[in-house]
Design a protein around this motif. Structure first.
Motif, mmCIF file in Angstrom:
data_model
loop_
_atom_site.group_PDB
_atom_site.id
_atom_site.type_symbol
_atom_site.label_atom_id
_atom_site.label_comp_id
_atom_site.label_asym_id
_atom_site.label_seq_id
_atom_site.Cartn_x
_atom_site.Cartn_y
_atom_site.Cartn_z
ATOM 1 N N SER A 149 0.823 -1.200 0.000
ATOM 2 C CA SER A 149 0.000 0.000 0.000
ATOM 3 C C SER A 149 0.861 1.256 0.000
ATOM 4 O O SER A 149 0.618 2.200 -0.770
ATOM 5 C CB SER A 149 -0.922 -0.016 1.218
ATOM 6 N N ASN A 150 1.884 1.257 0.834
ATOM 7 C CA ASN A 150 2.753 2.435 0.910
ATOM 8 C C ASN A 150 3.603 2.589 -0.346
ATOM 9 O O ASN A 150 3.897 3.706 -0.773
ATOM 10 C CB ASN A 150 3.626 2.374 2.160
ATOM 11 N N MET A 151 3.980 1.484 -0.938
ATOM 12 C CA MET A 151 4.744 1.574 -2.186
ATOM 13 C C MET A 151 3.889 2.167 -3.303
ATOM 14 O O MET A 151 4.383 2.954 -4.113
ATOM 15 C CB MET A 151 5.249 0.189 -2.589
ATOM 16 N N ARG A 152 2.625 1.791 -3.343
ATOM 17 C CA ARG A 152 1.733 2.364 -4.355
ATOM 18 C C ARG A 152 1.604 3.879 -4.159
ATOM 19 O O ARG A 152 1.632 4.649 -5.131
ATOM 20 C CB ARG A 152 0.365 1.694 -4.280
ATOM 21 N N SER A 156 2.922 6.742 -6.782
ATOM 22 C CA SER A 156 2.099 7.809 -7.355
ATOM 23 C C SER A 156 2.725 9.172 -7.114
ATOM 24 O O SER A 156 2.670 10.058 -7.969
ATOM 25 C CB SER A 156 0.676 7.755 -6.813
ATOM 26 N N VAL A 157 3.360 9.383 -5.966
ATOM 27 C CA VAL A 157 4.023 10.657 -5.675
ATOM 28 C C VAL A 157 5.208 10.849 -6.606
ATOM 29 O O VAL A 157 5.422 11.931 -7.175
ATOM 30 C CB VAL A 157 4.474 10.709 -4.184
ATOM 31 N N VAL A 158 5.989 9.783 -6.796
ATOM 32 C CA VAL A 158 7.176 9.878 -7.645
ATOM 33 C C VAL A 158 6.771 10.103 -9.096
ATOM 34 O O VAL A 158 7.395 10.892 -9.823
ATOM 35 C CB VAL A 158 8.049 8.602 -7.492
ATOM 36 N N GLN A 159 5.693 9.456 -9.529
ATOM 37 C CA GLN A 159 5.244 9.617 -10.914
ATOM 38 C C GLN A 159 4.736 11.037 -11.169
ATOM 39 O O GLN A 159 4.818 11.536 -12.291
ATOM 40 C CB GLN A 159 4.168 8.586 -11.247
#
Length: 173
Positions: A149-152, A156-159
């Protein structure tokens, strides 16, 4: 003959007296034995009653202790919910403060730092929420679910910044 009858009568009386004495001694022994058995029975009954009373009081104390523990557990669960609620509110408040501050800042570097703080606060809030919403019986946290969940969210923040991240999670489920 008279003397023989007299001797016989005396011997009979002596034997009768001896038999009476023996019967009295035997009756006395039976009485003593019955009294001893009755005393032993009374002691056993008394001990059983004492044991039952002790067991009753121990049971009552255990019931009171159980109720106290249940009450303490309920109170602690309520306090934990309150603490979790406050943490969630404080993280949301801080994120909002950084968001408002970001809207009034003109420098791009400062804006980027404030957005980064917001993202970090969001990540902390997300982890906190996942940890305090554990509903399974043993209270264990599924680390795989939390990490994914945290990786997703991180992805999204990095993208949003125009970058690409690839995550690979290995491990037992």
């Amino acid at each position: 003959m008279l003397e023989a009858e007299k001797n016989f009568d005396e011997a009979t009386k002596i034997k009768d007296n001896e038999l009476s004495v023996a019967n009295l001694e035997l009756a006395d022994q039976f009485t003593k034995r019955a009294n001893a058995e009755r005393n032993i029975l009374a002691v056993i009954v008394g001990l059983v009653i004492i044991i039952l009373v002790v067991v009753y009081f121990v049971y009552r104390k255990m019931q009171r202790d159980k109720k106290e523990l249940e009450h303490a557990l309920s109170f602690n669960q309520m306090l934990l919910k309150e603490v979790n609620h406050r943490v969630k509110n404080n993280l949301a408040f801080l994120k909002s403060m950084f968001y408002l501050k970001e809207k009034y800042v003109d420098e791009p570097e400062t804006k980027e730092i404030l957005v980064e703080f917001q993202n970090r606060l969001q990540a902390m809030a997300s982890v906190h929420e996942q940890l305090y919403r554990v509903d399974n019986e043993n209270g264990m946290v599924n680390l795989r679910t939390v990490l994914l969940s945290n990786m997703r969210e991180f992805e999204s923040v990095v993208q949003q910044k125009g970058r690409q991240v690839i995550f690979q999670v290995e491990g037992e489920t």
